[in-house]
Write a protein that holds these residues in place. Sequence first.
Motif, mmCIF file in Angstrom:
data_model
loop_
_atom_site.group_PDB
_atom_site.id
_atom_site.type_symbol
_atom_site.label_atom_id
_atom_site.label_comp_id
_atom_site.label_asym_id
_atom_site.label_seq_id
_atom_site.Cartn_x
_atom_site.Cartn_y
_atom_site.Cartn_z
ATOM 1 N N LEU A 138 -8.821 -19.676 -3.155
ATOM 2 C CA LEU A 138 -9.027 -17.708 -2.687
ATOM 3 C C LEU A 138 -8.866 -17.330 -3.541
ATOM 4 O O LEU A 138 -9.340 -15.896 -2.668
ATOM 5 N N THR A 139 -7.459 -16.531 -4.439
ATOM 6 C CA THR A 139 -7.106 -15.522 -4.416
ATOM 7 C C THR A 139 -6.991 -16.548 -6.454
ATOM 8 O O THR A 139 -7.227 -17.116 -7.182
ATOM 9 N N THR B 77 -2.299 -7.288 0.171
ATOM 10 C CA THR B 77 -2.233 -8.415 -1.310
ATOM 11 C C THR B 77 -3.053 -7.591 -2.587
ATOM 12 O O THR B 77 -3.563 -7.727 -3.529
ATOM 13 N N ALA B 78 -4.363 -6.971 -1.947
ATOM 14 C CA ALA B 78 -5.506 -6.160 -3.436
ATOM 15 C C ALA B 78 -4.329 -5.680 -3.883
ATOM 16 O O ALA B 78 -4.745 -5.379 -5.291
ATOM 17 N N VAL B 79 -3.459 -4.655 -3.647
ATOM 18 C CA VAL B 79 -2.608 -3.687 -4.512
ATOM 19 C C VAL B 79 -2.205 -4.539 -4.597
ATOM 20 O O VAL B 79 -0.602 -3.269 -5.827
ATOM 21 N N SER B 80 -1.162 -5.237 -4.297
ATOM 22 C CA SER B 80 -0.145 -6.388 -5.185
ATOM 23 C C SER B 80 -0.555 -6.848 -6.983
ATOM 24 O O SER B 80 -1.758 -7.090 -7.237
ATOM 25 N N ASP B 81 0.184 -7.239 -7.742
ATOM 26 C CA ASP B 81 -0.054 -7.560 -8.900
ATOM 27 C C ASP B 81 0.754 -9.312 -9.001
ATOM 28 O O ASP B 81 -0.024 -9.602 -9.653
ATOM 29 N N TYR B 82 1.247 -9.426 -8.146
ATOM 30 C CA TYR B 82 1.406 -11.376 -7.675
ATOM 31 C C TYR B 82 2.145 -11.177 -6.302
ATOM 32 O O TYR B 82 2.155 -10.519 -5.378
ATOM 33 N N LEU C 161 -4.879 -12.944 2.853
ATOM 34 C CA LEU C 161 -5.092 -13.014 1.188
ATOM 35 C C LEU C 161 -6.623 -12.447 1.483
ATOM 36 O O LEU C 161 -6.196 -11.511 0.113
ATOM 37 N N LYS C 162 -6.621 -11.980 2.292
ATOM 38 C CA LYS C 162 -8.032 -10.732 2.359
ATOM 39 C C LYS C 162 -7.429 -9.462 2.834
ATOM 40 O O LYS C 162 -8.119 -8.548 3.044
ATOM 41 N N ASN C 163 -6.178 -8.991 3.010
ATOM 42 C CA ASN C 163 -6.316 -7.508 3.701
ATOM 43 C C ASN C 163 -5.362 -6.810 2.211
ATOM 44 O O ASN C 163 -4.615 -7.201 1.048
ATOM 45 N N VAL D 26 0.702 -1.107 0.024
ATOM 46 C CA VAL D 26 -0.107 0.060 -0.044
ATOM 47 C C VAL D 26 1.031 1.125 0.480
ATOM 48 O O VAL D 26 0.675 2.578 -0.776
ATOM 49 N N TYR D 27 1.770 0.992 0.886
ATOM 50 C CA TYR D 27 3.350 2.295 0.639
ATOM 51 C C TYR D 27 3.893 2.715 0.057
ATOM 52 O O TYR D 27 3.679 3.779 -0.493
ATOM 53 N N LEU D 28 3.678 1.545 -1.263
ATOM 54 C CA LEU D 28 5.240 1.735 -2.764
ATOM 55 C C LEU D 28 3.405 2.322 -3.306
ATOM 56 O O LEU D 28 4.039 2.778 -4.214
ATOM 57 N N ARG D 29 2.404 1.673 -3.345
ATOM 58 C CA ARG D 29 1.211 2.065 -4.312
ATOM 59 C C ARG D 29 1.214 4.073 -4.403
ATOM 60 O O ARG D 29 1.023 4.376 -5.686
ATOM 61 N N GLN D 30 1.505 4.552 -2.838
ATOM 62 C CA GLN D 30 1.343 6.005 -3.331
ATOM 63 C C GLN D 30 2.739 6.635 -3.806
ATOM 64 O O GLN D 30 2.745 8.070 -3.594
ATOM 65 N N GLN D 31 4.276 6.008 -3.495
ATOM 66 C CA GLN D 31 5.524 6.384 -3.772
ATOM 67 C C GLN D 31 5.257 6.758 -5.314
ATOM 68 O O GLN D 31 4.528 6.097 -6.861
ATOM 69 N N PRO D 32 5.263 8.050 -5.699
ATOM 70 C CA PRO D 32 5.285 8.828 -7.057
ATOM 71 C C PRO D 32 6.449 7.536 -8.094
ATOM 72 O O PRO D 32 5.757 6.943 -9.498
#
Length: 211
Positions: A159-160, A124-129, A119-121, A96-102
Amino acid sequence: MSLNSFPYQLYLVISEADCAGKNFLQVAEKAILGGVDVIQLREKNSSTDSFLAKAQQLIELTDKYSVPLIINDNIEVAEKVNTAGIHVGNSDASPVYLRQQPLLHHKIIGYSIEYLSQLKNEQTAVSDYLGISPVFRTDTKTDTITEWGLEGIKTIRLLTEKPLVAIGHIHLGNAKEVMNAGADCLAVVSAICSAPDPQKAAYQLKNEILK
């Protein structure tokens, strides 16, 4: 992210130390020629300056062959070298932090999971793999919690829909059964880095995956 947006099947995790005296750039090039689709540079015990220097050398090679370069858990190196992505675990900077970095927002972000609950956090939701680590225990990674095994991969697969990158004591003898259990991609260290002929080792692993 759909499965097709992580279309890689053979993933080399490399460090200078894992190459056991061989030139790590030569090992990487031979691995690419043998069929490796994506490379992660993991230099856990190097200074940032040393890590950066190695990444700058390696990206010249990976760019030449149009192979994505992923950096293990070093935001500064990933940003300065402008690599394809970054891979993190639970004790590293969060996805989540990494996604916020320009400079990292649109990069590939890989995330190693250690518990099914992850798997439900939101990470995981913002990760590519997802890194499924380790499938089997290995000497190259000793700080792990769960040994997933084949049944673990099967469970996670149910589950994913995230692409699953399996790592941990994967070799020619078990590669196909790990893929059959539900992995989308196999990540290896010793099976290629320690092989007498890294190109042949990569070629054999890739052929096993494609069977």
